[in-house]
Design an enzyme around this catalytic site. Structure first.
Site: not given
Ligand code: 9PG
Length: 757
Positions: A485, A481, A313, A424, A466, A422
């Protein structure tokens, strides 16, 4: 019906079934199929026309008994039970037919339902107080684990987080009621148990519900949600197939279920497990093109044996505008892929394909692509303060223009040189809403969107899911995944409390799922345990915590993804990094302990030695004994403590003098004592002598021939035992890729230096 391990009885008069294992440890008496209509459950009342036939199943030849069952409604159920010679369970399949004159709406189909009444019994082995149930959790980041029956689980407090972490059709936990997505298992540690899990996930979202009175189960059902599917008179529809396993003492029912499910869903598990570098856990959204280029060159120069560099990202102008660039990527991403590939790596790219930011051009130009709530407003799928526009909407996964757009996005990424994607925030694809195609059930709608991405990315692309709903993803991804995280800090209790579930980014939250979902690895996909954050700058993780993170990821056998700025890695952590590579080509066995997640993983290597990892995720010190007998050793055994770099005697294994500190782990390689030359320990890889040692042979005059094979620059120590000697021989070696050496018993440390260069 009888198999080698099981007995199944059917009572047509009441349409109820009974299954028991022949050792009589586990039994379920009085279960049967149900259909849910208008929010009410209708159990089959009687069965007729039982038919037996021989069929071919993914588990080999099986006997299939099918019967037609009546209900109180103008709906007939057809239940098929399959039992094959080789398995410790049965597969159940339920269909419903409308025998009435008017259309009927079907809420759900339950091939299995059981309630404690009369002589209906659920017999399990072991102390009821020690009994646990397994919660799979809906998507990648949802906490999974083995929980006590008499506790009420928490659910996220905020509605948006409930949408994020909980299955849209899975009932929330309440006092005396638990639910697990896809599969569950019931057992006391070390005892025989019962597991239930859907082995097909083609159309419908599935869950298992469990009611309890104190620590005892009082009702259990397995449900495929048909989402009010309209069944015309004379029509018939089939739910998803269910595995019901009676697990032997110590057998991991989740592993058995995953094995069956993987076979039924034709999963695409690559032979080799990727190792990668990912930009996220060092650079986050602030990543720039020069950062990635610099890291790539560094990893190439240092000959770090990883295969993929994955840009995460931060490159896009906005989520949803995947062809417009953030200021840090003025020339876009094609030159980055070019640089990565020129340096000999596979290029990976992050996308959140089912989300669009409110501030994106895509959302503005295509309001009809957005999933809508019943009040017509777009469905908010995420609020992320780090993203332009902050508020993100979910795309409608059934809209034909969305599908061709997804395909185009993936094709463009591939054209640019990225063939590792990936994908997500995929939970957005099963959010409830008014879809373009209202007849597609949520599972099928989601799968359609991923299949469109696959068409664009191509068969050879590596798709990593993910934030993805696990059930409907099975069979579509090379890797998944399986936890929240990780982060460069151990825990985040305040964020967890705010979330209402332990899913905020933190090392411990990630690790809990790596342990709890370890059995899915290579059975459903390659597990991605998330990144090994190893640095000693820009981190709050101490040495113990880094070791626990590194060892758990390594022993899980999952993807090995680094995420430190290689410039910032100290020599010591750089050496640790090289000991994680390549990822281990094994699936560990999981042992349940006292906690919510298993506290032991072990790998039995082809040479008969065993690597065992015991972790202490708790906040206090704890004894972590290692039991060679339980790990299959009968006679005397040598142990090598990987972190302490020393040999252990039996007492130190089984009764460690020091408890393991909070957040620490023990990593020990066990080798049976015998009359051969053996490599007991090695510092070349965290797996010690179990990996990278191709062969050890006794040569003439008590000498030994050792062949080592490990990609990359290697420097380290081998510890060998020679027959007839009580002292160990230590040899320092330094080589690239391979080394053959001949040596003699010396018992002396730093005996000699060998290099093939
Ligand atoms: C990139 C990230 C990474 C990471 C992923 C994922 O709820 N949230 O705001 C939220 C933000 C990021 C997140 C999960 C939840 O992580 O797992 O490895 O790629 O996105 O933004």
């Amino acid at each position: 019906m009888e198999g080698p391990r099981l007995r199944l009885r059917i009572d047509p008069g009441t349409a109820s079934l009974e299954i028991e294992d022949k050792t009589r440890r586990v039994a379920v008496r009085g279960f049967g199929p149900r259909v849910i209509v208008g929010g009410r459950a209708f159990r089959a009342t009687s069965a007729r026309e039982p038919r037996s036939e021989s069929v071919q199943t993914p588990n080999g030849p099986a006997t299939r008994i099918s019967m037609r069952c009546s209900t109180e409604l103008d709906l007939e159920l057809e239940l098929a039970v399959e039992m094959s010679e080789s398995t410790s369970g049965v597969t159940l399949e339920l269909a419903v037919e409308n025998t009435g004159e008017s259309a009927q709406r079907i809420g759900a189909l339950e091939p299995f339902s059981w309630e404690e009444t009369g002589d209906c019994e659920l017999k399990l082995e072991g102390d009821p107080g020690a009994m646990r149930w397994y919660r799979m959790g809906y998507q990648s980041w949802t906490p999974a684990g083995w929980l006590r029956l008499d506790r009420t689980e928490r659910r996220p407090r905020i509605g948006l987080l409930r949408d994020l972490y909980c299955g849209p059709l899975t009932p929330f936990p309440r006092r005396g009621f638990h639910a697990s997505d896809c599969a569950t298992s019931l057992r006391a540690p070390g005892s025989a148990g019962l597991s239930l899990g859907f082995v097909t996930h083609r159309n419908y979202l599935c869950h298992i519900g469990l009611s309890c009175k104190g620590p005892r189960p009082s009702a259990l059902y397995a449900q495929a949600s048909l989402e009010e599917h309209s069944l015309a008179p004379g029509d018939r529809t089939v739910g998803e197939r269910l595995w019901l396993g009676l697990d032997a003492a110590g057998e991991d029912g989740i592993a058995t279920w995953a094995q069956h499910c993987g076979r039924e869903m034709n999963v695409r598990v690559p032979d080799t497990t990727p190792s990668a570098w990912c930009s996220w856990y060092q650079f986050f959204t602030r990543v720039t093109a020069p950062d990635v280029v610099r890291a790539t060159q560094h990893l190439a120069d240092q000959k770090i044996p990883i295969d993929t560099i994955q840009l995460d990202d931060g490159f896009q102008a906005a989520v949803g505008d995947w062809r417009e660039w953030d200021a840090g990527f003025p020339d876009g991403i094609a030159p980055i892929a070019k640089e990565i590939r020129a340096s000999g790596f596979r290029a990976g790219l992050w996308l959140a394909p089912l989300l669009v930011s409110r501030a994106s051009n895509t959302a503005r130009e295509h309001p009809d692509w957005l999933l809508r709530r019943s009040d017509g407003k777009p469905r908010v799928a995420l609020i992320n303060k780090d993203w332009k526009g902050k508020i993100c909407y979910a795309l409608d996964p059934t809209h034909p223009e969305v599908l061709s757009w997804l395909e185009r996005i993936a094709r463009r990424a591939r054209k640019d040189g990225f063939d590792y994607l990936k994908l997500d925030f995929l939970y957005a694809g099963t959010l409830p809403g008014e879809r373009y195609d209202p007849d597609l059930p949520s599972g099928a709608a989601y799968r359609g969107a991923i299949e469109a991405i696959r068409r664009g990315a191509g068969k050879a692309a590596f798709l990593l899911g993910c934030g993805a709903p696990l059930g409907p993803s099975i069979g579509l991804f090379e890797a998944m995944r399986i936890g929240p995280d990780v982060a460069p800090y151990w825990a985040s209790p305040i964020a967890d409390r705010l979330f209402g579930v332990k899913a905020a980014p933190s090392a411990v939250n990630g690790l809990r799922n790596v342990l709890s979902r370890a059995a899915l690895h290579r059975r459903l996909w390659l597990n991605d345990p998330d990144c090994a954050v190893l640095r000693d700058e820009d981190t709050k993780l101490d040495t113990n915590e880094v070791r626990t993170l590194a060892a758990t990821i390594a022993v899980s056998g999952g993807l090995l993804v680094l995420s430190d700025d290689p410039d910032k890695l100290s020599d010591e952590r750089g050496r640790l990094q090289s000991r994680l590579l390549p990822p281990l080509p094994f699936v560990p066995e999981v042992t349940l302990g006292e906690g919510e997640s298993p506290d032991q993983l072990s790998i039995a290597f082809p040479d008969g030695s065993v690597l065992v990892l015991r972790v202490n995720l708790s906040d206090s010190s704890r004894a972590l004994p290692i039991d060679p007998v339980a790990l299959g050793f009968e006679g005397s055994v040598s142990g090598y403590d990987v972190w302490e770099d020393r040999l252990l005697d039996l007492a130190e294994l089984t009764e460690p003098s020091q408890p393991e500190p909070a957040h620490g782990c023990r990593l020990v390689h066990l080798v049976a004592d015998n009359d051969e030359v053996r490599v007991i320990g090695s510092t070349l890889h965290l797996a010690s002598g179990g990996f990278g040692v191709e062969s050890v042979r006794s040569g003439p005059e008590g000498r030994a021939q050792v062949d080592l094979a490990l990609r990359g620059e290697r420097r380290g120590k081998l510890i060998l035992a020679f027959p007839g000697r009580t002292d160990a021989t230590r040899v320092h070696v330094s080589f690239k890729d391979r080394l053959s050496l001949e040596l003699e018993a010396s018992g002396v440390e730093d005996a000699f230096e060998v290099s093939d260069r």
